[in-house]
Design an enzyme around this catalytic site. Structure first.
Site, short mmCIF file in Angstrom:
data_model
loop_
_atom_site.label_atom_id
_atom_site.label_comp_id
_atom_site.label_asym_id
_atom_site.label_seq_id
_atom_site.Cartn_x
_atom_site.Cartn_y
_atom_site.Cartn_z
CE LYS A 299 -18.12 57.52 0.87
NZ LYS A 299 -17.28 57.57 -0.40
N GLY B 282 -21.89 67.21 6.31
CA GLY B 282 -20.66 67.96 7.28
C GLY B 282 -19.48 68.03 6.51
CB CYS B 283 -17.48 66.06 4.23
SG CYS B 283 -16.96 64.76 5.62
CB THR B 284 -20.76 69.50 1.76
OG1 THR B 284 -20.75 68.33 1.00
CG2 THR B 284 -21.12 70.53 0.56
N GLY C 16 -15.62 72.11 3.99
CA GLY C 16 -15.07 72.38 2.78
C GLY C 16 -15.38 73.96 2.37
#
Length: 158
Positions: free
Chosen positions: A40, A45-47, A50
């Site tokens: 998401k 975690g995704c930030t 990335g």
């Protein structure tokens, strides 16, 4: 259709990307491709994942690799996320889950006591001929982008 295994050719795909682009695997022949799936936009975690790929992007480029992030979020959400984090690479919107199914990354997950279908954080390294060179499943974010870069270095050293 089962997910490709290392050494197998990856079926061509095409998906809507940020910057108003449509990107297909065929467009990227001749270079390595890091395709990372994340659950998401704008979550911690995704930030972090990335940002790690962003920070190492010049090193990936030097080795002839492109990076693409994939989630089920909308292009609008992707554009906001990409802009806010200054990602130099495109994000693909897979709202119909066709890419997720191709790579078999939709898994049953436990969220707050309920079972839901979600993306299992995974990364795939595709070689210049369109074959799967390496895969990482059930990825832990810390150090992951560096691990992918190291594998790419070992593949391009020969």
């Amino acid at each position: 259709m089962s997910a490709p295994s290392p050494g197998q050719t990856v079926a061509d795909f095409s998906a809507a990307a940020t910057s108003g682009k449509t990107i297909s695997l065929a467009d990227l022949r001749g270079c390595y491709l890091v395709l990372y799936f994340y659950p998401k936009d704008s979550t911690p975690g995704c930030t972090r994942e990335g940002q790690d790929f962003r920070d190492l992007y010049p090193a990936f480029q030097t080795l002839g690799a492109e990076i693409l992030g994939v989630s089920r979020d909308s292009l609008k959400s992707h554009e906001n996320f990409r802009c806010k984090q200054s990602f130099p690479f495109e994000l693909l919107s897979d709202s119909d889950e066709s890419l997720c199914r191709l790579f078999d990354v939709i898994k049953l997950k436990n969220m707050y006591g309920r079972e839901v279908q979600g993306i299992e954080r995974s990364t795939f390294l595709i070689d210049p001929d369109g074959r799967l060179a390496a895969e990482w499943r059930k990825v832990s974010v810390k150090g992951h982008a560096a691990d992918v870069l190291e594998r790419l270095r070992s593949l391009t050293a020969g």
